[in-house]
Write an enzyme that holds these catalytic residues in place. Structure first.
Site, mmCIF file in Angstrom:
data_model
loop_
_atom_site.group_PDB
_atom_site.id
_atom_site.type_symbol
_atom_site.label_atom_id
_atom_site.label_comp_id
_atom_site.label_asym_id
_atom_site.label_seq_id
_atom_site.Cartn_x
_atom_site.Cartn_y
_atom_site.Cartn_z
ATOM 1 N N SER A 85 0.822 -1.206 0.000
ATOM 2 C CA SER A 85 0.000 0.000 0.000
ATOM 3 C C SER A 85 0.859 1.260 0.000
ATOM 4 O O SER A 85 1.739 1.429 0.849
ATOM 5 C CB SER A 85 -0.910 0.003 1.228
ATOM 6 O OG SER A 85 -1.712 1.166 1.256
ATOM 7 N N SER A 114 -1.862 -3.773 -0.262
ATOM 8 C CA SER A 114 -2.763 -2.786 -0.851
ATOM 9 C C SER A 114 -4.066 -2.688 -0.076
ATOM 10 O O SER A 114 -4.606 -3.691 0.409
ATOM 11 C CB SER A 114 -3.072 -3.175 -2.303
ATOM 12 O OG SER A 114 -4.154 -2.434 -2.815
ATOM 13 N N ASP A 156 -12.368 -7.833 -29.784
ATOM 14 C CA ASP A 156 -11.237 -8.756 -29.704
ATOM 15 C C ASP A 156 -10.960 -9.204 -28.272
ATOM 16 O O ASP A 156 -10.325 -10.246 -28.058
ATOM 17 C CB ASP A 156 -9.969 -8.096 -30.261
ATOM 18 C CG ASP A 156 -9.902 -8.127 -31.779
ATOM 19 O OD1 ASP A 156 -10.577 -8.981 -32.392
ATOM 20 O OD2 ASP A 156 -9.172 -7.288 -32.349
ATOM 21 N N TYR A 201 -6.546 -16.883 -34.347
ATOM 22 C CA TYR A 201 -5.731 -15.668 -34.257
ATOM 23 C C TYR A 201 -4.407 -15.966 -33.555
ATOM 24 O O TYR A 201 -4.378 -16.668 -32.540
ATOM 25 C CB TYR A 201 -6.499 -14.592 -33.482
ATOM 26 C CG TYR A 201 -5.725 -13.311 -33.271
ATOM 27 C CD1 TYR A 201 -5.799 -12.271 -34.187
ATOM 28 C CD2 TYR A 201 -4.909 -13.150 -32.154
ATOM 29 C CE1 TYR A 201 -5.089 -11.100 -34.002
ATOM 30 C CE2 TYR A 201 -4.189 -11.982 -31.963
ATOM 31 C CZ TYR A 201 -4.284 -10.963 -32.884
ATOM 32 O OH TYR A 201 -3.578 -9.809 -32.687
#
Length: 228
Positions: free
Chosen positions: A43, A72, A118, A225
């Site tokens: 953090s 965090s 995509d 792809y």
């Protein structure tokens, strides 16, 4: 855990490199599901001075098991998403400008073209606002819960991101680097959507057959792809 800490460190360092964070406004995590441990950014630590060894390791209850810093402040949100969706390997939260603007506007990021299709199968959804009780209570945990409430039983990797109302974007992926990749794309398509709708406010969504083609050729069972 050193390898995962290095991966999470590198993914966090990608945030300023791709212009997704200002100051310390962002965090990336990744999970080791076999061990039930999560590595996350500390953090408030500046990116300029951060090292791989600064990454914090927590268990699934949020208890720190390795590291000198506090994790965090968004750790509870990350953990809630990991608990609910076993396909997630990495999560990122930022306040990137354009995606956050859609979050503050309380609007889904519309699917307008093939760049969006995509990566995201449909609009990038937005959550409802949290109640005062939810904010004053376990705020970060409840942020995770409202994301889950919005996504439901959908496969999160088919739409690997969301905007939390009045807060900002969260994105995820198969690992930390994949999550950051999706966060970068999310920011770009948020910007594209804003510009496109500014040019033509009556602009319709992408045709469903074109969306299906672009998403499935990259992510479907017969995807072609890229390289194997």
């Amino acid at each position: 855990m050193q390898k995962l800490k290095q991966q999470v460190f590198e993914a966090n360092m990608d945030l300023p490199r791709y212009g997704l964070v200002t100051f310390t406004w962002g965090n990336v995590s990744a999970i080791d599901r076999e061990r039930g441990l999560v590595v996350i950014k500390p953090s408030g630590v500046a990116y300029e001075t951060m090292k791989a060894d600064d990454m914090v390791v927590v268990d699934m209850s949020g208890k720190v098991v390795e590291g000198e810093y506090r994790p965090s402040s968004d750790t509870a949100t990350h953990l809630e998403l990991y608990r609910r969706y076993p396909s997630l390997g990495g999560i990122v939260h930022t306040h990137s400008t354009h995606a956050t603007a859609w979050a503050q506007a309380g609007l889904a990021i519309p699917a307008l073209g093939t760049t969006h299709a995509d990566y995201f199968f449909g609009d990038i959804p937005y959550t409802r606002g949290l109640s005062e009780e939810e904010v004053q209570g376990e705020y970060e945990l409840n942020t995770g819960k409202v994301i889950i409430e919005t996504l439901g039983n959908a496969e999160p990797l088919h739409t690997p991101g969301i905007v939390v109302y009045q807060h900002g974007p969260f994105a995820w992926g198969k690992d930390a680097h994949d999550a950051v990749h999706n966060a970068v794309v999310m920011e770009e398509v948020a910007k594209m959507a804003w510009i496109a709708r500014s040019i033509n406010p009556q602009l319709n969504h992408i045709d469903s057959f074109l969306m299906n083609k672009h998403f499935m050729r990259k992510h479907g069972p017969n995807a072609y792809y890229g390289q194997k």
